[in-house]
Design an enzyme around this catalytic site. Sequence first.
Site, PDB file in Angstrom:
ATOM      1  N   LYS A   9       2.458   6.041  -5.976  1.00 43.87           N
ATOM      2  CA  LYS A   9       1.005   5.772  -5.525  1.00 43.87           C
ATOM      3  C   LYS A   9       0.062   6.916  -6.028  1.00 43.87           C
ATOM      4  O   LYS A   9       0.487   8.095  -6.062  1.00 43.87           O
ATOM      5  CB  LYS A   9       1.273   5.325  -4.001  1.00 43.87           C
ATOM      6  CG  LYS A   9       2.184   4.208  -3.834  1.00 43.87           C
ATOM      7  CD  LYS A   9       1.942   3.831  -2.355  1.00 43.87           C
ATOM      8  CE  LYS A   9       2.658   2.575  -1.956  1.00 43.87           C
ATOM      9  NZ  LYS A   9       2.667   2.112  -0.461  1.00 43.87           N
ATOM     10  N   TYR A  49       1.826  -7.241  -3.947  1.00 45.84           N
ATOM     11  CA  TYR A  49       1.983  -7.483  -2.349  1.00 45.84           C
ATOM     12  C   TYR A  49       1.406  -8.764  -1.882  1.00 45.84           C
ATOM     13  O   TYR A  49       0.914  -8.959  -0.724  1.00 45.84           O
ATOM     14  CB  TYR A  49       0.888  -6.555  -1.895  1.00 45.84           C
ATOM     15  CG  TYR A  49       1.308  -4.894  -2.133  1.00 45.84           C
ATOM     16  CD1 TYR A  49       2.246  -4.506  -1.368  1.00 45.84           C
ATOM     17  CD2 TYR A  49       0.375  -4.124  -2.723  1.00 45.84           C
ATOM     18  CE1 TYR A  49       2.822  -3.233  -1.530  1.00 45.84           C
ATOM     19  CE2 TYR A  49       0.850  -2.594  -2.835  1.00 45.84           C
ATOM     20  CZ  TYR A  49       1.943  -2.187  -2.080  1.00 45.84           C
ATOM     21  OH  TYR A  49       2.382  -0.942  -2.213  1.00 45.84           O
ATOM     22  N   ASN A 112       1.491   6.807   1.514  1.00 49.08           N
ATOM     23  CA  ASN A 112       2.869   7.027   1.887  1.00 49.08           C
ATOM     24  C   ASN A 112       3.707   7.181   0.443  1.00 49.08           C
ATOM     25  O   ASN A 112       4.882   6.875   0.612  1.00 49.08           O
ATOM     26  CB  ASN A 112       3.516   5.934   2.693  1.00 49.08           C
ATOM     27  CG  ASN A 112       3.420   4.426   2.210  1.00 49.08           C
ATOM     28  OD1 ASN A 112       2.946   4.262   1.057  1.00 49.08           O
ATOM     29  ND2 ASN A 112       3.956   3.585   2.653  1.00 49.08           N
ATOM     30  N   HIS A 115       6.144   3.381  -3.835  1.00 47.72           N
ATOM     31  CA  HIS A 115       6.912   2.104  -3.287  1.00 47.72           C
ATOM     32  C   HIS A 115       8.297   1.917  -4.042  1.00 47.72           C
ATOM     33  O   HIS A 115       8.354   2.456  -4.764  1.00 47.72           O
ATOM     34  CB  HIS A 115       6.188   0.913  -4.142  1.00 47.72           C
ATOM     35  CG  HIS A 115       6.623  -0.471  -4.235  1.00 47.72           C
ATOM     36  ND1 HIS A 115       6.700  -1.151  -3.246  1.00 47.72           N
ATOM     37  CD2 HIS A 115       7.482  -1.205  -4.902  1.00 47.72           C
ATOM     38  CE1 HIS A 115       7.217  -2.219  -3.140  1.00 47.72           C
ATOM     39  NE2 HIS A 115       7.809  -2.342  -4.451  1.00 47.72           N
ATOM     40  N   GLU A 126       9.346  -7.934  -9.036  1.00 47.76           N
ATOM     41  CA  GLU A 126       8.048  -6.768  -9.044  1.00 47.76           C
ATOM     42  C   GLU A 126       8.184  -6.035 -10.701  1.00 47.76           C
ATOM     43  O   GLU A 126       7.203  -5.645 -11.184  1.00 47.76           O
ATOM     44  CB  GLU A 126       8.497  -5.910  -8.005  1.00 47.76           C
ATOM     45  CG  GLU A 126       8.057  -6.499  -6.855  1.00 47.76           C
ATOM     46  CD  GLU A 126       8.302  -5.304  -5.585  1.00 47.76           C
ATOM     47  OE1 GLU A 126       9.127  -4.328  -5.864  1.00 47.76           O
ATOM     48  OE2 GLU A 126       8.380  -5.904  -4.456  1.00 47.76           O
TER      49      GLU A 126
HETATM   50  P1  IDP Z   1       7.302  -0.817   2.315  1.00 49.37           P
HETATM   51  O1  IDP Z   1       6.350  -0.135   1.287  1.00 49.37           O
HETATM   52  O2  IDP Z   1       7.989   0.455   3.140  1.00 49.37           O
HETATM   53  O3  IDP Z   1       8.192  -2.012   1.789  1.00 49.37           O
HETATM   54  P2  IDP Z   1       5.538  -2.645   3.560  1.00 49.37           P
HETATM   55  O4  IDP Z   1       5.592  -3.212   5.000  1.00 49.37           O
HETATM   56  O5  IDP Z   1       6.082  -3.780   2.713  1.00 49.37           O
HETATM   57  O6  IDP Z   1       6.298  -1.318   3.625  1.00 49.37           O
HETATM   58  O7  IDP Z   1       3.851  -2.514   3.256  1.00 49.37           O
HETATM   59  C1  IDP Z   1       3.693  -2.355   2.032  1.00 49.37           C
HETATM   60  C2  IDP Z   1       2.519  -1.186   1.988  1.00 49.37           C
HETATM   61  O8  IDP Z   1       1.471  -1.639   2.664  1.00 49.37           O
HETATM   62  C3  IDP Z   1       3.189  -0.179   2.537  1.00 49.37           C
HETATM   63  O9  IDP Z   1       3.946   0.834   1.833  1.00 49.37           O
HETATM   64  C4  IDP Z   1       1.759   0.485   2.950  1.00 49.37           C
HETATM   65  O10 IDP Z   1       1.422   1.337   1.813  1.00 49.37           O
HETATM   66  C5  IDP Z   1       1.052  -0.385   3.659  1.00 49.37           C
HETATM   67  N1  IDP Z   1       0.940  -0.758   4.836  1.00 49.37           N
HETATM   68  C6  IDP Z   1       2.008  -1.486   5.450  1.00 49.37           C
HETATM   69  N2  IDP Z   1       1.263  -1.425   6.953  1.00 49.37           N
HETATM   70  C7  IDP Z   1       0.450  -0.766   7.263  1.00 49.37           C
HETATM   71  C8  IDP Z   1      -0.459  -0.580   8.098  1.00 49.37           C
HETATM   72  O11 IDP Z   1      -0.180  -1.026   9.416  1.00 49.37           O
HETATM   73  N3  IDP Z   1      -1.687   0.139   7.989  1.00 49.37           N
HETATM   74  C9  IDP Z   1      -1.987   0.605   6.528  1.00 49.37           C
HETATM   75  N4  IDP Z   1      -1.168   0.356   5.414  1.00 49.37           N
HETATM   76  C10 IDP Z   1      -0.110  -0.243   5.640  1.00 49.37           C
HETATM   77 MG    MG Z   2       7.694  -3.747   1.165  1.00 44.70          MG
END
Ligand code: IDP
Ligand code: MG
Length: 157
Positions: A9, A49, A112, A115, A126
């Site tokens: 990212k 997404y 974070n 992905h 994907e």
């Molecule tokens: P993952 O990346 O661990 O699979 P997901 O729940 O699929 O997590 O969410 C996708 C991405 O959306 C996350 O990696 C993060 O960047 C973002 N995200 C998810 N939940 C939140 C939130 O509550 N606040 C801000 N960003 C979020």
């Molecule tokens: Mg996810």
Amino acid sequence: MDRTLILLKPDTLERGLMGDVISRFERKGLTIVGLKMMNMTEEMARQHYHEHVDRPFFPSLKEFMTSHPIVALAIEGVGSVEICRKMTGATFGMKAEPGTIRGDYGISTGCNLIHSSENKEAAARELQIFFQENEVFSYEPAVRKWVVTQEDIDKAK
Ligand code: IDP
Ligand code: MG
């Protein structure tokens, strides 16, 4: 051998952590079979997404992912989807275990770092968003016999 999608990212690029993160996958014994820097378009963000498009955080997630370059990696190995997901760690940096990429390099919810596809079906879907067929390469690294045995390959089938 299965394949998974990793996205580095924008925060990974901006913080100069690309090499460190890519090294971890190489050192684990996984094979990088596709790698490209690109701008994620809004359309790609919506496809990638799709399960999150109606969530309150989607606009900021889309802005984050589309406003700076990212790097997409196609990674191959026995159990690569599950292994990469474990190496990635929990979604939010402050909750992610030390030893994982998110746990070692970040503390944020939004920033974070990477992905990692959640399961094989998601990985297949994907990978097609980020790579054309001729951008993913099939090759047999000579060290592979030191990384996985025939037994490992048979067990994974
Ligand atoms: P993952 O990346 O661990 O699979 P997901 O729940 O699929 O997590 O969410 C996708 C991405 O959306 C996350 O990696 C993060 O960047 C973002 N995200 C998810 N939940 C939140 C939130 O509550 N606040 C801000 N960003 C979020
Ligand atoms: Mg996810």
